[in-house]
Write a protein that holds these residues in place. Sequence first.
Motif, PDB file in Angstrom:
ATOM      1  N   ILE A  81      38.034  -7.947 -20.882  1.00 49.08           N
ATOM      2  CA  ILE A  81      37.463  -6.606 -20.789  1.00 49.08           C
ATOM      3  C   ILE A  81      37.241  -6.105 -22.217  1.00 49.08           C
ATOM      4  O   ILE A  81      38.181  -6.087 -23.023  1.00 49.08           O
ATOM      5  CB  ILE A  81      38.410  -5.660 -20.023  1.00 49.08           C
ATOM      6  CG1 ILE A  81      38.605  -6.160 -18.590  1.00 49.08           C
ATOM      7  CG2 ILE A  81      37.859  -4.233 -20.023  1.00 49.08           C
ATOM      8  CD1 ILE A  81      39.799  -5.561 -17.868  1.00 49.08           C
ATOM      9  N   PHE A  82      36.012  -5.775 -22.522  1.00 47.68           N
ATOM     10  CA  PHE A  82      35.688  -5.257 -23.852  1.00 47.68           C
ATOM     11  C   PHE A  82      35.283  -3.801 -23.712  1.00 47.68           C
ATOM     12  O   PHE A  82      34.455  -3.460 -22.864  1.00 47.68           O
ATOM     13  CB  PHE A  82      34.551  -6.063 -24.484  1.00 47.68           C
ATOM     14  CG  PHE A  82      34.887  -7.519 -24.660  1.00 47.68           C
ATOM     15  CD1 PHE A  82      35.750  -7.934 -25.663  1.00 47.68           C
ATOM     16  CD2 PHE A  82      34.365  -8.475 -23.801  1.00 47.68           C
ATOM     17  CE1 PHE A  82      36.083  -9.268 -25.802  1.00 47.68           C
ATOM     18  CE2 PHE A  82      34.687  -9.817 -23.935  1.00 47.68           C
ATOM     19  CZ  PHE A  82      35.552 -10.218 -24.945  1.00 47.68           C
ATOM     20  N   THR A  83      35.870  -2.980 -24.559  1.00 53.70           N
ATOM     21  CA  THR A  83      35.533  -1.569 -24.498  1.00 53.70           C
ATOM     22  C   THR A  83      35.115  -1.090 -25.885  1.00 53.70           C
ATOM     23  O   THR A  83      35.688  -1.505 -26.894  1.00 53.70           O
ATOM     24  CB  THR A  83      36.714  -0.749 -23.926  1.00 53.70           C
ATOM     25  OG1 THR A  83      36.376   0.620 -23.900  1.00 53.70           O
ATOM     26  CG2 THR A  83      37.996  -0.945 -24.721  1.00 53.70           C
ATOM     27  N   SER A  84      34.099  -0.277 -25.929  1.00 50.36           N
ATOM     28  CA  SER A  84      33.686   0.330 -27.190  1.00 50.36           C
ATOM     29  C   SER A  84      33.399   1.798 -26.907  1.00 50.36           C
ATOM     30  O   SER A  84      33.010   2.148 -25.781  1.00 50.36           O
ATOM     31  CB  SER A  84      32.449  -0.362 -27.746  1.00 50.36           C
ATOM     32  OG  SER A  84      31.390  -0.235 -26.844  1.00 50.36           O
ATOM     33  N   GLY A  85      33.621   2.643 -27.897  1.00 54.42           N
ATOM     34  CA  GLY A  85      33.428   4.059 -27.613  1.00 54.42           C
ATOM     35  C   GLY A  85      33.213   4.891 -28.843  1.00 54.42           C
ATOM     36  O   GLY A  85      33.415   4.445 -29.979  1.00 54.42           O
ATOM     37  N   LEU A  86      32.771   6.082 -28.603  1.00 51.02           N
ATOM     38  CA  LEU A  86      32.561   7.068 -29.653  1.00 51.02           C
ATOM     39  C   LEU A  86      33.397   8.292 -29.297  1.00 51.02           C
ATOM     40  O   LEU A  86      33.310   8.791 -28.164  1.00 51.02           O
ATOM     41  CB  LEU A  86      31.071   7.437 -29.714  1.00 51.02           C
ATOM     42  CG  LEU A  86      30.657   8.383 -30.821  1.00 51.02           C
ATOM     43  CD1 LEU A  86      30.856   7.742 -32.195  1.00 51.02           C
ATOM     44  CD2 LEU A  86      29.196   8.776 -30.644  1.00 51.02           C
ATOM     45  N   MET A 104      32.487  -3.659 -20.872  1.00 56.45           N
ATOM     46  CA  MET A 104      31.949  -4.886 -20.278  1.00 56.45           C
ATOM     47  C   MET A 104      33.133  -5.693 -19.751  1.00 56.45           C
ATOM     48  O   MET A 104      34.105  -5.901 -20.481  1.00 56.45           O
ATOM     49  CB  MET A 104      31.197  -5.682 -21.327  1.00 56.45           C
ATOM     50  CG  MET A 104      30.344  -6.781 -20.757  1.00 56.45           C
ATOM     51  SD  MET A 104      29.345  -7.555 -22.016  1.00 56.45           S
ATOM     52  CE  MET A 104      30.562  -8.563 -22.820  1.00 56.45           C
ATOM     53  N   SER A 105      33.053  -6.104 -18.502  1.00 55.76           N
ATOM     54  CA  SER A 105      34.158  -6.887 -17.931  1.00 55.76           C
ATOM     55  C   SER A 105      33.674  -8.267 -17.519  1.00 55.76           C
ATOM     56  O   SER A 105      32.560  -8.424 -17.010  1.00 55.76           O
ATOM     57  CB  SER A 105      34.751  -6.154 -16.720  1.00 55.76           C
ATOM     58  OG  SER A 105      33.779  -5.977 -15.721  1.00 55.76           O
ATOM     59  N   LEU A 106      34.515  -9.240 -17.770  1.00 55.16           N
ATOM     60  CA  LEU A 106      34.249 -10.627 -17.342  1.00 55.16           C
ATOM     61  C   LEU A 106      35.482 -11.063 -16.547  1.00 55.16           C
ATOM     62  O   LEU A 106      36.483 -11.513 -17.108  1.00 55.16           O
ATOM     63  CB  LEU A 106      34.064 -11.518 -18.570  1.00 55.16           C
ATOM     64  CG  LEU A 106      32.722 -11.368 -19.296  1.00 55.16           C
ATOM     65  CD1 LEU A 106      32.868 -11.665 -20.760  1.00 55.16           C
ATOM     66  CD2 LEU A 106      31.678 -12.290 -18.678  1.00 55.16           C
ATOM     67  N   ILE A 107      35.395 -10.896 -15.244  1.00 54.60           N
ATOM     68  CA  ILE A 107      36.549 -11.131 -14.380  1.00 54.60           C
ATOM     69  C   ILE A 107      36.442 -12.525 -13.752  1.00 54.60           C
ATOM     70  O   ILE A 107      35.392 -12.882 -13.200  1.00 54.60           O
ATOM     71  CB  ILE A 107      36.610 -10.058 -13.264  1.00 54.60           C
ATOM     72  CG1 ILE A 107      36.619  -8.644 -13.865  1.00 54.60           C
ATOM     73  CG2 ILE A 107      37.818 -10.289 -12.349  1.00 54.60           C
ATOM     74  CD1 ILE A 107      37.811  -8.282 -14.708  1.00 54.60           C
ATOM     75  N   VAL A 108      37.529 -13.271 -13.844  1.00 55.37           N
ATOM     76  CA  VAL A 108      37.551 -14.630 -13.266  1.00 55.37           C
ATOM     77  C   VAL A 108      37.689 -14.511 -11.748  1.00 55.37           C
ATOM     78  O   VAL A 108      38.614 -13.888 -11.247  1.00 55.37           O
ATOM     79  CB  VAL A 108      38.725 -15.456 -13.832  1.00 55.37           C
ATOM     80  CG1 VAL A 108      38.721 -16.865 -13.236  1.00 55.37           C
ATOM     81  CG2 VAL A 108      38.666 -15.518 -15.343  1.00 55.37           C
ATOM     82  N   GLN A 109      36.757 -15.094 -11.038  1.00 52.66           N
ATOM     83  CA  GLN A 109      36.815 -15.072  -9.569  1.00 52.66           C
ATOM     84  C   GLN A 109      36.630 -16.479  -9.013  1.00 52.66           C
ATOM     85  O   GLN A 109      36.251 -17.406  -9.722  1.00 52.66           O
ATOM     86  CB  GLN A 109      35.752 -14.118  -9.013  1.00 52.66           C
ATOM     87  CG  GLN A 109      36.082 -12.670  -9.321  1.00 52.66           C
ATOM     88  CD  GLN A 109      35.322 -11.667  -8.460  1.00 52.66           C
ATOM     89  OE1 GLN A 109      35.073 -10.576  -8.902  1.00 52.66           O
ATOM     90  NE2 GLN A 109      34.978 -12.021  -7.234  1.00 52.66           N
ATOM     91  N   TYR A 110      36.895 -16.555  -7.710  1.00 53.21           N
ATOM     92  CA  TYR A 110      36.749 -17.836  -7.014  1.00 53.21           C
ATOM     93  C   TYR A 110      35.567 -17.735  -6.061  1.00 53.21           C
ATOM     94  O   TYR A 110      35.354 -16.705  -5.421  1.00 53.21           O
ATOM     95  CB  TYR A 110      38.010 -18.149  -6.210  1.00 53.21           C
ATOM     96  CG  TYR A 110      37.884 -19.400  -5.391  1.00 53.21           C
ATOM     97  CD1 TYR A 110      38.177 -20.639  -5.941  1.00 53.21           C
ATOM     98  CD2 TYR A 110      37.424 -19.350  -4.076  1.00 53.21           C
ATOM     99  CE1 TYR A 110      38.031 -21.795  -5.201  1.00 53.21           C
ATOM    100  CE2 TYR A 110      37.269 -20.504  -3.331  1.00 53.21           C
ATOM    101  CZ  TYR A 110      37.577 -21.725  -3.894  1.00 53.21           C
ATOM    102  OH  TYR A 110      37.412 -22.865  -3.159  1.00 53.21           O
ATOM    103  N   ASN A 111      34.837 -18.820  -5.992  1.00 60.96           N
ATOM    104  CA  ASN A 111      33.768 -18.903  -5.003  1.00 60.96           C
ATOM    105  C   ASN A 111      33.815 -20.315  -4.416  1.00 60.96           C
ATOM    106  O   ASN A 111      33.929 -21.280  -5.171  1.00 60.96           O
ATOM    107  CB  ASN A 111      32.416 -18.643  -5.684  1.00 60.96           C
ATOM    108  CG  ASN A 111      31.264 -18.737  -4.717  1.00 60.96           C
ATOM    109  OD1 ASN A 111      30.936 -19.816  -4.236  1.00 60.96           O
ATOM    110  ND2 ASN A 111      30.656 -17.605  -4.442  1.00 60.96           N
ATOM    111  N   PRO A 112      33.770 -20.460  -3.068  1.00 61.53           N
ATOM    112  CA  PRO A 112      33.925 -21.797  -2.484  1.00 61.53           C
ATOM    113  C   PRO A 112      32.921 -22.825  -3.000  1.00 61.53           C
ATOM    114  O   PRO A 112      33.238 -24.021  -3.072  1.00 61.53           O
ATOM    115  CB  PRO A 112      33.713 -21.557  -0.986  1.00 61.53           C
ATOM    116  CG  PRO A 112      34.055 -20.129  -0.786  1.00 61.53           C
ATOM    117  CD  PRO A 112      33.648 -19.424  -2.043  1.00 61.53           C
ATOM    118  N   SER A 113      31.737 -22.406  -3.404  1.00 61.12           N
ATOM    119  CA  SER A 113      30.753 -23.398  -3.837  1.00 61.12           C
ATOM    120  C   SER A 113      30.902 -23.779  -5.309  1.00 61.12           C
ATOM    121  O   SER A 113      30.691 -24.932  -5.670  1.00 61.12           O
ATOM    122  CB  SER A 113      29.335 -22.908  -3.547  1.00 61.12           C
ATOM    123  OG  SER A 113      29.157 -21.628  -4.091  1.00 61.12           O
TER     124      SER A 113
END
Lengths: 167, 247
Positions: A81-86, A104-113
Motif C-alpha cells: 500500500i503506497f500513500t502520498s499526501g499533501l 495505491m494498493s496492490l493486494i495479493v489475492q487468489y484466483n482459481p485460474s
Amino acid sequence: MKIRYILILLIYPIFIIAQKDKHVIKHSIYLEALGTGGYGSINYDCTFLKFKKHKIYLSGRIGTGTNNFTDFENKFNPDLIFTSGLYAFYGKNHHVELGINFIMSLIVQYNPSVRSYRKLNSHLGFSIGYRYQKHPKGLITGIRYTPILEFNTHFRHWAAAYIGYCF
Amino acid sequence: MNPDCKILGHGGMGIAHTLPINTFESILKCLNMGAEGVEIDIQLSKDSVWIIFHDSDMSPATNLSGSIFNNNWQQIKGAYYMNPLYAQYPVIHADELFHSIVNKENYIFSLDLKNYQMNPDSNYTDLLARKYTEWVIKQDIVFNSYLTSSDLNLLMKVKSLNPDIETFIYSSDFQKSKQEALVQNFEGISIHINSLNQDLVKEAHQSGLKIAAFGINSGQSNIDAIEYGVDYIETDQLQHILQITNN
C-alpha cells in the motif's frame, strides 16, 4: 467526487492567503498505526513551505504499509500500500492539520485460474487531525481522522495515530 | 492431549485475522500453515450452488445484500468482503474452493451447513439433505469431512441418505445433544469450548461420541481444548496452537 473538490477548495485558499516569508525544508519520519497506509505504515514527511506570520506550513508525505506480510501460501509476499499526501498545518506547538491523500494498493489475492495475482486499486483519503510538535527538531506525535473513499466509490470512516521524529 | 485430536482453522485463519473467514485466501493460508483441516460455512443458493458464507445476509459483510438462498450464483458472484481495507476478497463457490485445494484427501473438512430459511418446510430440508449428500460424494470428501448443523431433521435425513457421512449435532445443552446424537446414530457433538470440561469430553467418549469444539478465540482456550481431550479443535488462534503443538 464532490468531497474531492471540497477538499481542494479548502486547501487552495491557504496558498492564496498566506504570504510566504521563508523557505523551510524539514524532514520527518514517523510510524502510523491504521491510517491511509492500511493497518500500519512507515512514512516520510517533508515540510517545504512555512508561512511564519500565519503559523501555517505545508508538507508532503509519502509512505508505505501493508495488511498482510505473507500470502495464502504462507510465503513472504506482502500486500503493498503506497500513500502520498499533501498536508497543511496550523499552529505553533499544537497544530491542527488538514490533508488529502492519494493511495495505491496492490493486494495479493487468489484466483482459481491464475492462483496468485495482485489487484491494483486507487483510493482517495482525507485527513483532519492534531499534531504535537514542541521543537523544530525532535518528537512529533498526532492523531487523525482519515476517512477514505475506497476504490473511489465506498466511503469508510478510518482513523490513525502516529509517532515520529523531525530533523 | 487426545492423540487423535485434529486441529482445524475456523473459517480458515479465524475471525480475528485480517483475512476474512470463508475466503480462498484465508482457507488456503490455514491449510498451508499446517492445519489438519478447516471449518467452513456452507449455504445453498437459489439455483442450488453451494456457497461458502457465514451470515444470514450478505450485508454488511459484503458489498451486496440479501440472503444466499434467495439469490442465484450469478448474482452472488459479484459479492466481495468489505474488510480489510483496500481488499476485495470475493464470496466463493464451494466447488471452486475444493478444486483449489491440493491433496484435499489429506485434510479434514468441518462443514457447517447454515439454513437461514425462517420456516423451512420438509421439502426444503429434503432438498438440502439430498444436495449435500450428492455434493460430498462429487467432491470425494465423504470420509474426510463431517457435517455440523443445529437442524436435527436435516442431520437425520443426511444420515438416512448416506450413513457414511459423519454428522455432528450443534449443542447448546450437552446432555440433550448427547441423547439426540446417541438415538440418531450421529458421530458427535459440536459445542462451544465454554460449555465443555474434561469430564464431559470423557463422558462423550465413553458413549462413543466425538467432540468438535468451537469458540476457541484465545491462547488459553486452545490450551483448554487440548487439555479436555476434544477430537476436533476449530480454532481462531491457529498460529498459537500450531506453535504449542509443534505442528
